[in-house]
Write an enzyme that holds these catalytic residues in place. Structure first.
Site, PDB file in Angstrom:
ATOM      1  N   ASP A 226      -7.746  28.288  26.500  1.00  0.00           N
ATOM      2  CA  ASP A 226      -6.668  29.220  26.806  1.00  0.00           C
ATOM      3  C   ASP A 226      -6.877  29.884  28.159  1.00  0.00           C
ATOM      4  OD1 ASP A 226      -5.420  28.727  24.368  1.00  0.00           O
ATOM      5  OD2 ASP A 226      -6.572  30.290  23.344  1.00  0.00           O
TER       6      ASP A 226
ATOM      7  N   TYR B  22     -19.199  26.344  21.362  1.00  0.00           N
ATOM      8  CA  TYR B  22     -18.675  27.461  22.141  1.00  0.00           C
ATOM      9  C   TYR B  22     -19.691  28.600  22.147  1.00  0.00           C
ATOM     10  CZ  TYR B  22     -13.875  25.603  22.136  1.00  0.00           C
ATOM     11  OH  TYR B  22     -12.746  24.836  22.323  1.00  0.00           O
TER      12      TYR B  22
END
EC number: 5.4.99.12
Length: 265
Positions: free
Chosen positions: A52, A112
């Site tokens: 994003d 992540y």
């Protein structure tokens, strides 16, 4: 055409995310312009998945098909492309792969990392790279909360909807497996790491936000465990961490030996 797998690192702050959008201010758009300039023709690249706006990467993977006239040693590709890219995007690795390789569909998982700053005053060099949470909260409770996400669960409560989901949403659509979690503190920074077989939209940020609420004592570990293990259809965690501290560290693939391959330091 020859297929090449690339690893890219980027600072997400100047971009509207990974995926191409009208206006061209995405990482994919910038990379495709670099390839097209090099090849002299339009080139599409295919990433392992989206990040994003404001989210960073050290290990994003994508593939591209290069004309046979541009077959050069794999270790020459990063330099050839980096000279055409802004300093906020770097190609760090390149290798030739079989034509059946796909950056997204061949992947088996991702890792992540989320960075939280506990500094009383945020270091300017952390701006956009860490979530500033200076108030009192427990790293020990944070670690316990993060570890609750391990295993295979229905992550309904930790997924935002993009609006393009299938309707009706099929059973098991939100089921994912988190294989590893870690919480580590280095000075004023706390790093949360999640490795899993796949992640839903905003899932890491929602897990991080909920775990931090537990660390603040705003929700109990028991309440968090219920959201993870027995979510109701309309359950949605309202605690979403900002994109600033999130980095895609690595995309995982099955162990394979490709032909012309070299790590670029």
């Amino acid at each position: 055409m020859t297929r090449i797998r690339f690893t890219a690192a980027y600072d997400g702050r100047p971009y509207l995310g990974w995926q191409s959008q009208p206006g061209g201010r995405t990482v994919q758009d910038v990379l495709e312009r670099a390839f097209s300039g090099l090849f002299g023709t339009t080139c599409r690249i295919h990433g392992s998945g989206r990040t994003d706006a404001g989210v960073h990467a050290l290990g994003q993977v994508f593939h591209a098909d290069a004309p046979d006239t541009h077959r050069i040693p794999a270790d020459k590709w990063p330099a050839a492309l980096n000279t055409r890219l802004p300093r906020t995007i770097r190609i760090t690795h390149a290798e030739y792969v079989p034509p059946g390789f796909h950056a997204r569909f061949s992947a088996t998982g991702k890792t992540y990392r989320y960075c939280i700053s506990r500094a009383p005053i945020l270091n300017p060099f952390d701006a956009g790279l860490a979530w500033h949470r200076p108030l009192a909260w427990s790293v020990d409770i944070l670690e316990q909360a993060v570890h609750l996400f391990r295993g295979t669960h229905d992550f309904t409560a930790f997924a935002a909807l993009r609006g393009n989901e299938p309707r009706p949403i099929p059973e098991g659509y939100f089921r994912r497996t988190i294989t590893q979690t870690q919480v580590a503190q280095t000075g004023e920074h706390v790093f949360i790491t999640f490795t899993g077989t796949g992640f839903l939209y905003k899932m890491v940020r929602l897990m991080t936000g909920a775990a931090h609420e537990a660390a603040r004592g705003k929700i109990t570990l028991e309440e968090l465990a219920r959201l993870i293990n027995a979510p109701l259809p309309d359950d949605k965690s309202p605690f979403c961490a900002p994109p600033d501290g999130l980095t895609l560290m690595r995309v995982h693939y099955p162990e394979e030996t490709f032909g012309d391959k070299k790590k670029i330091n």
